[in-house]
Design a protein around this motif. Structure first.
Motif, short mmCIF file in Angstrom:
data_model
loop_
_atom_site.label_atom_id
_atom_site.label_comp_id
_atom_site.label_asym_id
_atom_site.label_seq_id
_atom_site.Cartn_x
_atom_site.Cartn_y
_atom_site.Cartn_z
N ALA A 195 41.63 -1.65 22.57
CA ALA A 195 42.92 -2.00 23.16
C ALA A 195 44.02 -1.98 22.09
O ALA A 195 45.14 -1.50 22.34
CB ALA A 195 42.83 -3.38 23.81
N LYS A 288 38.63 -4.03 30.90
CA LYS A 288 39.67 -4.21 31.92
C LYS A 288 40.44 -5.51 31.71
O LYS A 288 41.61 -5.59 32.04
CB LYS A 288 39.05 -4.19 33.32
N LYS A 291 43.09 -4.73 29.24
CA LYS A 291 44.12 -3.82 29.78
C LYS A 291 45.14 -4.61 30.58
O LYS A 291 46.31 -4.23 30.66
CB LYS A 291 43.47 -2.74 30.64
#
Length: 291
Positions: A195, A288, A291
């Motif tokens: 990330a 996720k 994100k």
């Protein structure tokens, strides 16, 4: 002596991991009987030569070695210790091997119950995910008697490469908890690193190539990092099962008076994902969250 010519292996649980593991045994020349609650999951193995059995009891009565690879400790307890289960129906002198990630105390209980019936019991959880299962490169952590381990080692070697007897009954499961504790915090680090790379405007594939070869290298970084980057969140190992494993590890750690903050945080994050409908995604879906 457990030779290929006179050994019937019963395999219970043919999901993401078990299907590949049982397939290796078939291709190695063993006679393999299979049972799983959802028969459709075993049809490919049956087409390759496996023998379908209609129940745990029916399979147990014909097998010389019984391997289980199911979901949860409650499934293990039911399959082994109910009247219709393995311990009540297995042949004397046979070997039973639970490769599910379960609790050390249940492994010890199965060992004692089996021993009373002259059945040899091993707990042998694995690590390596779907890739390790498909490529027969699983790490197999074993608890139980040395004699039983040596007798079954050729069978383990068909499914894995790093195979170690860790100690008495339950030791395999304790070792798997060490494995899951190490993975839990590592997965957070892998997700944060990728990330960060994206946020900094870097090419995440190039970053992965650099850092996976250095001190940051890990199985999760090399195998699950690329899946995160590609947006592939299919399960090699289900989030719901990882949450189960982390719960066992937390209980065991607490029983020993040990604090595990990294494990606790990882479990909280995965539980949030599960609550958002990701329980059947692969563990790499933790990305996720970032994100």
């Amino acid at each position: 002596m457990l030779s290929k010519n006179n050994t019937v292996i019963g395999f219970i649980g043919t999901g993401v991991m078990g299907k590949s593991m049982a397939g290796h045994l078939l291709r190695e020349g063993y006679s393999v009987a299979v049972y799983t609650r959802t028969k459709d999951r075993a049809l490919e193995l049956v087409s390759q030569g496996a023998i379908w059995k209609d129940s745990v009891a029916e399979l147990s009565k014909v097998a010389d070695v019984i391997i289980t690879m199911v979901g949860y400790p409650k499934d293990v307890e039911e399959i082994y210790l109910e009247e219709s289960g393995i311990v009540s129906n297995a042949k004397k002198g046979s070997y039973v091997i639970d490769m599910t990630t379960s609790t050390p105390s249940l492994a010890q209980r199965i060992y004692e119950e089996a021993k009373q019936r002259n059945i040899h019991s091993l707990d042998a959880p694995v690590s390596g995910g779907d890739v390790g299962a498909k490529e027969a490169r699983l790490t197999i952590m074993v608890g139980g008697d040395k004699e039983a381990f040596e007798a079954c080692k050729p069978i383990f070697e068909v499914m894995g490469q790093n195979i170690i007897l860790q100690g008495e009954a339950g030791a395999g499961q304790h070792t798997k908890m060490c494995n899951q504790i190490a993975i839990a915090s590592n997965m957070m680090g892998v997700c944060e690193a990728i990330a960060y790379a994206k946020k900094a405007g870097l090419n995440p594939e190039a970053v992965l190539t650099s850092i996976s070869a250095g001190a940051a290298g890990s199985w999760s970084l090399s195998n699950l990092g690329p899946r995160m980057i590609a947006g592939n969140f299919e399960p090699g190992f289900y989030i719901k099962h990882f949450i189960k494993d982390m719960g066992i590890a937390l209980q065991e750690a607490e029983a020993m008076g040990m604090n595990t903050p990294g494990l606790s945080l990882a479990k909280q994050l995965y539980e949030q994902l599960a609550e958002n409908g990701e329980e059947n995604s692969g563990t790499q879906a933790l990305f996720k969250f970032y994100k």
